[in-house]
Motif scaffolding. Sequence first.
Motif, PDB file in Angstrom:
ATOM      1  N   TRP A 164      -9.957 -14.890  -4.989  1.00 29.24           N
ATOM      2  CA  TRP A 164      -8.773 -14.494  -5.209  1.00 29.24           C
ATOM      3  C   TRP A 164      -8.452 -13.667  -6.497  1.00 29.24           C
ATOM      4  O   TRP A 164      -7.847 -12.866  -6.603  1.00 29.24           O
ATOM      5  CB  TRP A 164      -7.802 -15.826  -5.146  1.00 29.24           C
ATOM      6  CG  TRP A 164      -6.303 -15.705  -5.302  1.00 29.24           C
ATOM      7  CD1 TRP A 164      -5.703 -14.588  -5.623  1.00 29.24           C
ATOM      8  CD2 TRP A 164      -5.651 -16.935  -5.663  1.00 29.24           C
ATOM      9  NE1 TRP A 164      -4.355 -14.811  -5.763  1.00 29.24           N
ATOM     10  CE2 TRP A 164      -4.308 -16.284  -5.742  1.00 29.24           C
ATOM     11  CE3 TRP A 164      -5.752 -18.339  -5.773  1.00 29.24           C
ATOM     12  CZ2 TRP A 164      -3.326 -16.997  -6.027  1.00 29.24           C
ATOM     13  CZ3 TRP A 164      -4.572 -18.804  -5.940  1.00 29.24           C
ATOM     14  CH2 TRP A 164      -3.314 -18.405  -6.384  1.00 29.24           C
ATOM     15  N   ALA A 165      -9.284 -14.568  -7.653  1.00 26.29           N
ATOM     16  CA  ALA A 165      -9.146 -13.997  -8.970  1.00 26.29           C
ATOM     17  C   ALA A 165      -9.751 -12.431  -8.893  1.00 26.29           C
ATOM     18  O   ALA A 165      -8.774 -11.843  -9.539  1.00 26.29           O
ATOM     19  CB  ALA A 165      -9.970 -14.733  -9.788  1.00 26.29           C
ATOM     20  N   THR A 166     -10.869 -12.146  -8.283  1.00 27.83           N
ATOM     21  CA  THR A 166     -11.037 -10.836  -8.491  1.00 27.83           C
ATOM     22  C   THR A 166     -10.190 -10.018  -7.684  1.00 27.83           C
ATOM     23  O   THR A 166      -9.816  -8.746  -8.354  1.00 27.83           O
ATOM     24  CB  THR A 166     -12.528 -10.764  -7.730  1.00 27.83           C
ATOM     25  OG1 THR A 166     -13.438 -11.789  -7.912  1.00 27.83           O
ATOM     26  CG2 THR A 166     -13.413  -9.440  -7.901  1.00 27.83           C
ATOM     27  N   ASN A 167      -9.593 -10.322  -6.721  1.00 27.78           N
ATOM     28  CA  ASN A 167      -8.549  -9.453  -5.963  1.00 27.78           C
ATOM     29  C   ASN A 167      -7.449  -9.144  -6.966  1.00 27.78           C
ATOM     30  O   ASN A 167      -7.011  -8.062  -6.951  1.00 27.78           O
ATOM     31  CB  ASN A 167      -8.083 -10.068  -4.593  1.00 27.78           C
ATOM     32  CG  ASN A 167      -9.249 -10.130  -3.689  1.00 27.78           C
ATOM     33  OD1 ASN A 167     -10.367  -9.349  -3.661  1.00 27.78           O
ATOM     34  ND2 ASN A 167      -9.237 -11.318  -2.772  1.00 27.78           N
ATOM     35  N   ARG A 170      -4.599  -6.379  -5.822  1.00 27.95           N
ATOM     36  CA  ARG A 170      -4.530  -6.676  -4.588  1.00 27.95           C
ATOM     37  C   ARG A 170      -4.190  -8.046  -4.337  1.00 27.95           C
ATOM     38  O   ARG A 170      -4.614  -8.900  -4.889  1.00 27.95           O
ATOM     39  CB  ARG A 170      -5.760  -6.211  -3.847  1.00 27.95           C
ATOM     40  CG  ARG A 170      -6.084  -4.722  -3.964  1.00 27.95           C
ATOM     41  CD  ARG A 170      -7.226  -4.319  -3.123  1.00 27.95           C
ATOM     42  NE  ARG A 170      -8.571  -4.754  -3.509  1.00 27.95           N
ATOM     43  CZ  ARG A 170      -9.759  -4.411  -2.937  1.00 27.95           C
ATOM     44  NH1 ARG A 170      -9.629  -3.367  -1.984  1.00 27.95           N
ATOM     45  NH2 ARG A 170     -10.997  -4.939  -3.558  1.00 27.95           N
ATOM     46  N   THR A 171      -3.331  -8.147  -3.007  1.00 28.14           N
ATOM     47  CA  THR A 171      -3.037  -9.437  -2.741  1.00 28.14           C
ATOM     48  C   THR A 171      -4.140  -9.925  -1.703  1.00 28.14           C
ATOM     49  O   THR A 171      -4.788  -9.207  -0.856  1.00 28.14           O
ATOM     50  CB  THR A 171      -1.713  -9.098  -1.899  1.00 28.14           C
ATOM     51  OG1 THR A 171      -0.706  -8.508  -2.775  1.00 28.14           O
ATOM     52  CG2 THR A 171      -1.298 -10.433  -1.346  1.00 28.14           C
ATOM     53  N   SER A 172      -4.089 -11.264  -1.742  1.00 22.83           N
ATOM     54  CA  SER A 172      -5.247 -11.866  -1.064  1.00 22.83           C
ATOM     55  C   SER A 172      -4.711 -12.742   0.084  1.00 22.83           C
ATOM     56  O   SER A 172      -3.618 -13.379   0.061  1.00 22.83           O
ATOM     57  CB  SER A 172      -5.858 -13.133  -1.774  1.00 22.83           C
ATOM     58  OG  SER A 172      -6.484 -12.484  -2.925  1.00 22.83           O
ATOM     59  N   MET A 203       2.417  -6.608   2.376  1.00 28.71           N
ATOM     60  CA  MET A 203       1.332  -7.141   1.617  1.00 28.71           C
ATOM     61  C   MET A 203       0.473  -5.950   0.926  1.00 28.71           C
ATOM     62  O   MET A 203      -0.472  -6.183   0.100  1.00 28.71           O
ATOM     63  CB  MET A 203       0.446  -8.169   2.051  1.00 28.71           C
ATOM     64  CG  MET A 203       1.043  -9.380   2.141  1.00 28.71           C
ATOM     65  SD  MET A 203       2.576  -9.601   2.774  1.00 28.71           S
ATOM     66  CE  MET A 203       2.274 -10.600   4.279  1.00 28.71           C
ATOM     67  N   VAL A 204       0.435  -4.810   1.564  1.00 21.51           N
ATOM     68  CA  VAL A 204      -0.373  -3.609   1.130  1.00 21.51           C
ATOM     69  C   VAL A 204      -0.197  -3.343  -0.425  1.00 21.51           C
ATOM     70  O   VAL A 204       0.890  -3.318  -0.847  1.00 21.51           O
ATOM     71  CB  VAL A 204       0.000  -2.172   1.971  1.00 21.51           C
ATOM     72  CG1 VAL A 204      -0.984  -1.101   1.458  1.00 21.51           C
ATOM     73  CG2 VAL A 204      -0.222  -2.491   3.448  1.00 21.51           C
ATOM     74  N   PRO A 205      -1.309  -3.164  -1.338  1.00 21.37           N
ATOM     75  CA  PRO A 205      -2.820  -3.212  -0.834  1.00 21.37           C
ATOM     76  C   PRO A 205      -3.120  -4.699  -0.523  1.00 21.37           C
ATOM     77  O   PRO A 205      -3.008  -5.435  -1.470  1.00 21.37           O
ATOM     78  CB  PRO A 205      -3.335  -2.395  -1.889  1.00 21.37           C
ATOM     79  CG  PRO A 205      -2.597  -2.583  -3.386  1.00 21.37           C
ATOM     80  CD  PRO A 205      -1.220  -2.926  -2.593  1.00 21.37           C
ATOM     81  N   TYR A 206      -4.002  -5.039   0.316  1.00 18.54           N
ATOM     82  CA  TYR A 206      -4.512  -6.407   0.453  1.00 18.54           C
ATOM     83  C   TYR A 206      -5.913  -6.330   0.818  1.00 18.54           C
ATOM     84  O   TYR A 206      -6.549  -5.550   1.201  1.00 18.54           O
ATOM     85  CB  TYR A 206      -3.561  -7.102   1.408  1.00 18.54           C
ATOM     86  CG  TYR A 206      -3.516  -6.459   2.835  1.00 18.54           C
ATOM     87  CD1 TYR A 206      -4.535  -6.786   3.876  1.00 18.54           C
ATOM     88  CD2 TYR A 206      -2.559  -5.763   3.412  1.00 18.54           C
ATOM     89  CE1 TYR A 206      -4.539  -6.273   4.895  1.00 18.54           C
ATOM     90  CE2 TYR A 206      -2.341  -5.318   4.802  1.00 18.54           C
ATOM     91  CZ  TYR A 206      -3.643  -5.523   5.329  1.00 18.54           C
ATOM     92  OH  TYR A 206      -3.592  -5.123   6.675  1.00 18.54           O
ATOM     93  N   VAL A 207      -6.386  -7.651   0.744  1.00 19.54           N
ATOM     94  CA  VAL A 207      -7.898  -7.996   1.476  1.00 19.54           C
ATOM     95  C   VAL A 207      -7.631  -9.144   2.018  1.00 19.54           C
ATOM     96  O   VAL A 207      -6.911 -10.095   1.747  1.00 19.54           O
ATOM     97  CB  VAL A 207      -8.684  -8.070   0.115  1.00 19.54           C
ATOM     98  CG1 VAL A 207     -10.264  -7.975   0.556  1.00 19.54           C
ATOM     99  CG2 VAL A 207      -8.440  -7.706  -1.183  1.00 19.54           C
ATOM    100  N   THR A 208      -8.279  -9.222   3.289  1.00 27.57           N
ATOM    101  CA  THR A 208      -8.063 -10.440   4.126  1.00 27.57           C
ATOM    102  C   THR A 208      -9.424 -11.138   4.300  1.00 27.57           C
ATOM    103  O   THR A 208     -10.622 -10.871   3.982  1.00 27.57           O
ATOM    104  CB  THR A 208      -7.901  -9.867   5.534  1.00 27.57           C
ATOM    105  OG1 THR A 208      -8.809  -8.976   5.831  1.00 27.57           O
ATOM    106  CG2 THR A 208      -6.722  -9.289   5.846  1.00 27.57           C
ATOM    107  N   ALA A 209      -9.278 -12.543   4.293  1.00 30.06           N
ATOM    108  CA  ALA A 209     -10.118 -13.519   4.548  1.00 30.06           C
ATOM    109  C   ALA A 209     -10.022 -14.520   5.417  1.00 30.06           C
ATOM    110  O   ALA A 209      -8.767 -14.907   5.906  1.00 30.06           O
ATOM    111  CB  ALA A 209     -10.630 -14.073   3.164  1.00 30.06           C
TER     112      ALA A 209
END
Lengths: 530, 346
Positions: free
Chosen positions: B158-161, B166-168, B246-252
């Motif tokens: 999360w912190a890196t994103n 970017r949104t996590s 949420m763009v830009p986002y990263v998913t997990a």
Amino acid sequence: MKDFAQLIKKLDSTNKTNEKVAALTSYFQQANDEDKLWTIAILSHRRPKRPVNTTLLRLWATEISGIPLWLFEESYHIVGDLAETIALILPTSKKHSDKSLSKFVAEIIELRTLPEEEKKQYLHENWLALNYFERFVFNKILTGSFRIGVSQKLMTRALSKATDIDEDVLAYKLMGNWTPETTTFQKLILEHNAEDYLSKPYPFYLAYAVEDNFQEDLGPISEWSFEHKWDGIRSQVIIRNDEVFVWSRGEELVTDKYPEFQRFLSEIPNGTVIDGEILPFVDGEIGNFNALQTRIGRKNLSKALLQKTPVILNAYDLLEWNGNDIRQKPFSERRKILDQLIQDCNCSEIGLYLSETMSFKTWEAAAEERKLSREKRSEGLMLKRKDSPYLVGRKKGDWWKWKTDPFTIDAVLTYAMRGHGRRANLYTDYTFALWDDGELVTFAKAYSGLTDAEFKQVDNWIKRNTLERFGPVRSVTPRHVFEIAFEGIAESSRHKSGIATRFPRILRWRKDKPIEEANTLDDLKALIPK
Amino acid sequence: MKQPLLVFNNKGIYCQQAGVYIDAWKPVDKCIITHGHADHSRWGHKHYITHTKNVPIIKHRLGEISVTGKEWNETFIINGVKFSLHPAGHIMASSQVRVEYKGEIWVFTGDFKTEGDGLAEVYEPVKCHTFITECTFGLPAFKWTPQAEVFSDINNWWATNKEEGRTSILFGYSLGKAQRLLKHLDTSIGKIYTHGAVENMTEVVRENYNLPETTLITRDTTKDEIKGNIVVAPPSAHGSTWIRKMVPYVTASASGWMTFRGARRRRAIDKGFVLSDHADWEGLLAAIKATGCEKVIATHGYTDIFSRYLREELGYDARTEKTQYEEESSETATATSVEEKIEKKD
């Protein structure tokens, strides 16, 4: 190894091309030369030879883990990847190793020569000195192909960014049968060394399939040259320094498999590279691809086999002439030289033919020619822009393939097996059958053609409608009909049905059809070209 | 022949002596419910019995039902059969059911995990003669990392994103996994936003469980507001239009199935955290040992493989029974169907 494993993990955990290129580029900027070279080798499928067979790997991994072999096998069926299964079942490691990738690879190469007891000891020690992902990567180097969604093209792009060398130049440098044991990063990538180029092929230019309504997008038809797309083995024949080299599209040096082409030396001057299709040629006619297949697998080519299935090269293009790389010249000019070359030599004597080019005034006329493809034993038509250079790899725009419509048949799903890789643990590999005298006879396997959602649906159904289990395979209640497409068909004694199909895949799920309406084996046999 | 204390019939797990079902999959008169996931607490029973803290959860899902709440270890007797509920550690208020009649003791685990997660009441081993166990992850390939390490990875991610602007987006099903994630997110990094299904369920459990503050994403929530923060959403939100905000986002995704590279790649998710609410291989074996049981019945999961191991390697009298709890399919697929049901209701 840590850095390399970290790289693989990054590549594996994203499906965005830009992120993959960025990860590779930064790796190429930081790693030492030996590690870089081995990374390039591994990602272009130049692994060291397997030092230990997989039976022993399984056995030793289960010994360390304290689980029975059958449980390992069951786990393997579900995980779907041997390297991954071993990495998962081994006990969690408490130590760690700082050895570099190239050190590991050097040890793996040496491992082949060691006695079994020492191999076992080596694996035991190293497995337990690596964390889960490093172990997985280590196992991948030991066991098999490194398929992690990184094409050679993508790797070359990253290397180009890291070295500032043009991508196409790099692609050329990376061709051929080098290994990190015979060259260095400096020599292979950074230096220009004439003798290294003696046997080197050019990267093949590959076409995409035409898109819907392509005729409107291609401009005047007069700008296009047409050819049949011959059904053989795409190859480059190189004549340099009084030697002949034959390369297949898979970058395999196959000179020894086609002794016929040694005759080129008598008629074709040094400094010539021809792109063409190796075709079976019996009694003055192009033969069936299946005839060629009987030759491909053989280690020793007997005289009888060479006589039974002689081959020719059907030339498409000329890439080098008088020792000069002429790929940037327009296609029409390259062809002019090629046509002249073949006209001037005793071509039928040496088994060199020309893939005839055609021009059409209308798309309708071209379509008529395409209809003759099967009869002429081609797979359809190739469209090449007359002024196109010979590009590197698969590119859109100047070359297109316009294949014949595939054969299709409606068949019943009878067996299913779990897939591998991203389909691990899902039943995605299917066997299909046709009716024959009231019984269903297996005729083909197919793994592709359904959407992920459809695969999920079929997988779910299979798990609920299993009749019997045979290891990873399940027989299922005959209930679903699928339309199967395939490219070629021939009689075969190796198949239960007596028929071999080429590249079968699922076209669609015929939810509207009951199994009684699936096709029969006789329907299939009727498709065999006379 | 003596009738077994619990039998598996076409409606569920049945105690004939008491006339009571456990986690029935077809409507019955009286049903003991282990936990609130849809495949264990189904519609249409005339009367439900479950842990008091699970009462608001199943009422949220099933509406106005007739339900009795019980405490941990509280014995209730039905026609001479002694029943009691014991923590299963799977999700908040998830129970194992202990059944005793004439000195014979059976335990049904429902779903369980042995590691404490800081939210669900910690799994309690219960002595018994026959142990009916789930084995969703009953293969030696499944070995969980301690949760502290997994959450440290999640918070670093999360912190890196956030640093990269970017949104996590973290997927986990709205009952159980979502609250476990919420509980251990490091709110010094940013704010926690939620999808409607997660927010509603979280509101319901706040009555009994202490959880950090969350903000529901509504039509009025702006893109800038969310940026760099973390969003907890059900797996079904993946690929929906809702996510575009949420763009830009990263998913997990956080699930036990993330153990497999294939499963991660199949779902086209950027990152997979291996975090499960089920017991892993060692957890299952340790749980069985701790019960001191002689007989084991493996229900949903890799039942055939797991029971064979118990029989051949460890000498248990082990067999399998078919249930209609999600069998062999992936946790993520289960989650999707569960979420769909919940969302329809909402």
